[in-house]
Write an enzyme that holds these catalytic residues in place. Structure first.
Site, PDB file in Angstrom:
ATOM      1  N   GLN A  82       0.644  -1.056  -0.002  1.00 22.83           N
ATOM      2  CA  GLN A  82       0.018   0.072  -0.139  1.00 22.83           C
ATOM      3  C   GLN A  82       0.571   1.239   0.115  1.00 22.83           C
ATOM      4  OE1 GLN A  82      -3.223  -0.240  -0.330  1.00 22.83           O
ATOM      5  NE2 GLN A  82      -3.516   1.908  -0.529  1.00 22.83           N
ATOM      6  N   HIS A 141       2.400   3.001  -3.263  1.00 25.60           N
ATOM      7  CA  HIS A 141       1.824   3.960  -3.989  1.00 25.60           C
ATOM      8  C   HIS A 141       2.400   5.314  -3.933  1.00 25.60           C
ATOM      9  CE1 HIS A 141      -1.495   1.550  -5.706  1.00 25.60           C
ATOM     10  NE2 HIS A 141      -1.950   0.918  -4.473  1.00 25.60           N
ATOM     11  N   GLU A 172     -10.599   2.337   2.470  1.00 25.21           N
ATOM     12  CA  GLU A 172     -11.210   1.827   0.962  1.00 25.21           C
ATOM     13  C   GLU A 172     -10.835   0.271   0.921  1.00 25.21           C
ATOM     14  OE1 GLU A 172      -8.971   2.463  -3.445  1.00 25.21           O
ATOM     15  OE2 GLU A 172      -7.717   3.116  -1.486  1.00 25.21           O
ATOM     16  N   HIS A 173      -9.759  -0.133   1.581  1.00 31.37           N
ATOM     17  CA  HIS A 173      -9.606  -1.615   1.355  1.00 31.37           C
ATOM     18  C   HIS A 173      -9.207  -2.165   2.722  1.00 31.37           C
ATOM     19  CE1 HIS A 173      -7.196  -0.060  -2.197  1.00 31.37           C
ATOM     20  NE2 HIS A 173      -8.000  -1.182  -2.697  1.00 31.37           N
ATOM     21  N   ASP A 231      -6.890  -5.653  -6.750  1.00 29.40           N
ATOM     22  CA  ASP A 231      -6.191  -4.751  -7.755  1.00 29.40           C
ATOM     23  C   ASP A 231      -6.286  -5.081  -9.184  1.00 29.40           C
ATOM     24  OD1 ASP A 231      -5.719  -2.639  -5.869  1.00 29.40           O
ATOM     25  OD2 ASP A 231      -3.611  -3.258  -5.530  1.00 29.40           O
ATOM     26  N   HIS A 284     -52.057  21.470 -11.409  1.00 29.01           N
ATOM     27  CA  HIS A 284     -51.753  20.202 -10.955  1.00 29.01           C
ATOM     28  C   HIS A 284     -53.113  19.393 -10.908  1.00 29.01           C
ATOM     29  CE1 HIS A 284     -47.781  21.400 -10.803  1.00 29.01           C
ATOM     30  NE2 HIS A 284     -47.145  20.052 -10.463  1.00 29.01           N
TER      31      HIS A 284
END
Length: 440
Positions: free
Chosen positions: A262, A265, A329-330, A363, A422
């Site tokens: 991780q 990145h 996220e993960h 991924d 209406h």
């Protein structure tokens, strides 16, 4: 190296918030926002001319509008520069993604019928989608697949890909091969804010699209925010993040490898939440050993120092509560009884269960898209899927008797809003004394 924090000695939520604030693209300076808006307006006004100028300035690629679109010969040539094993892996990934996306695709439902009322629903794909694939040091063929295949499965007719070229004016072959295999309709050698603006408004060379998806840097993210409404977008994604829940039965070498992947990145948020003090120490020791073997060790180590934390909790229930508060996220679960932990999870973009399910599977190859909500937005949103490229249209049919049965109710509500036309639109249909106008 990663910090170790005991939850009873700190405010864990505050520590996480500090990390997120430093990486949140929406906290960007006013100068960045001003630049983004200026580029968008320039592209909107000057089209291809502006795109060519920004491509030369930012990508160092002096391309003319005639060179924006990737030619079929370039795509065919790209296959010469990738291995057969790469193509095999890409095709397996595509098959898995298609299978999963078809499995979760929204299906048309039977209409509801009751006393002269028919309520039906139609699901239809959008006409066109644009996918943004970032450049930089990596080639990111996986990003092509994870954005294009869900759109393809939805039935989107035109899938347009934009991606920044290298200085020689070319897009890496891995990206081109992945795009061809994924059924991308058109590919353009443009990136950055100008690419997002082009997809939103269109130019003489580049078509506008209905929805823009795909990750990018802070400039790209802010550009997507600004053009929303002219085109749809998937999400405002920030840096990637992983949170691992583990107990003393977990393998520290597995955990260390996942935290490092991780942080690779740069930036990437790496968090371990455990009730085991011993495991925390073992993981740190493993990170020290493993990081030496990585090609990006310096950047990865810096990322772990800034955005990596090991939280030691009092018990597993606190681990679950902290994970839900962060909404990662993960989320990886490596415990003796992972199903028990999973039953308590409410918020996560994607969950990876067990020792043999690293995030790398999600991924690249598993099937669900790796385009996932970040920054805690998993509390209210989901990862990209086939259903993000499908629209829902309601179809309503009333008989005369059904209309009569609700006439008074419609009149009451419309009167409360001061909208008497209406109510009259209902009454005129039920006025038995009124004749249809003659046609001459």
């Amino acid at each position: 190296m990663m910090r170790i924090l005991k939850t009873w000695e700190c405010d864990a939520s505050l520590e996480i918030e500090k990390i997120k604030q430093g990486l949140d693209p929406l906290n960007s300076s006013s100068d960045i926002r001003t630049t983004v808006l200026k580029i968008i307006q320039d592209v909107k006004k000057n089209g291809d001319k502006a795109i060519a100028a920004y491509g030369k300035r930012f990508d160092k690629a002096p391309l003319s509008p005639e060179q924006f679109r990737v030619k079929e010969e370039e795509i065919e040539d790209a296959y010469k520069y990738v291995t057969g094993k790469f193509i095999k892996a890409i095709r397996l990934a595509i098959k898995n993604i298609q299978t999963y996306q078809n499995h979760i695709r929204i299906q048309n439902v039977k209409p509801l019928r009751s006393k002269g009322v028919i309520l039906d629903t139609i699901y239809t794909p959008i006409d066109s989608a644009g996918i943004y694939v970032p450049g930089g040091a990596a080639s990111y063929p996986s990003t092509v697949l994870m954005n294009a295949i869900p759109a393809q499965v939805a039935g989107v007719e035109k899938i347009v890909m934009v991606s920044p070229p290298k200085e020689d004016g070319n897009i890496p072959p891995e990206r081109l091969v992945a795009a061809k295999e994924a059924g991308v309709s058109e590919i353009y050698k443009i990136g950055g804010v100008q690419a997002i603006a082009a997809l939103a408004f269109g130019t003489k060379t580049i078509p506008s699209v209905d929805k823009i998806v795909g990750p990018g840097n802070v400039f790209v993210t802010l550009a997507k925010k600004e053009i929303f409404g002219y085109a749809g977008i998937d999400m405002l994604a920030g840096p990637s993040e992983v949170l691992i829940i583990a107990d003393n039965h977990a393998n520290p070498s597995y955990i260390a490898s996942d935290l490092l992947s991780q942080a690779e990145h740069t930036p990437g948020i790496s968090l371990l939440v455990t009730s085991s003090k011993l495991l925390a120490k073992q993981v740190l020791a493993e990170i020290t050993l493993q990081i030496k073997t990585l090609s990006r060790s310096a950047g990865t180590n810096e990322c772990l120092s800034k955005y990596g934390v090991i939280f030691i909790t009092k018990n597993m229930n606190e681990c679950i509560a902290l994970s839900n508060a962060i909404a990662p996220e993960h989320l990886q679960i490596m415990t003796q009884n992972p199903k028990a932990v999973l039953s308590g999870i409410k918020h996560a973009g994607a969950v990876f269960v067990g020792d043999y399910t690293p995030v790398a599977l999600g991924d690249y190859i598993a099937g669900p898209s790796h385009v996932l909500p970040t920054g805690g937005t998993a509390r209210f949103s989901s990862g990209l899927s086939v259903n993000d490229f499908i629209k829902r249209t309601s179809v309503i049919t009333y008989s005369q008797s059904a209309l009569r049965s609700v006439q008074q109710d419609v009149s009451e509500i419309s009167a409360s809003e001061g909208l008497d036309a209406h109510a009259k639109s209902v009454k005129i249909r039920l006025d038995s004394g009124r004749k249809k106008p003659s046609v001459r």
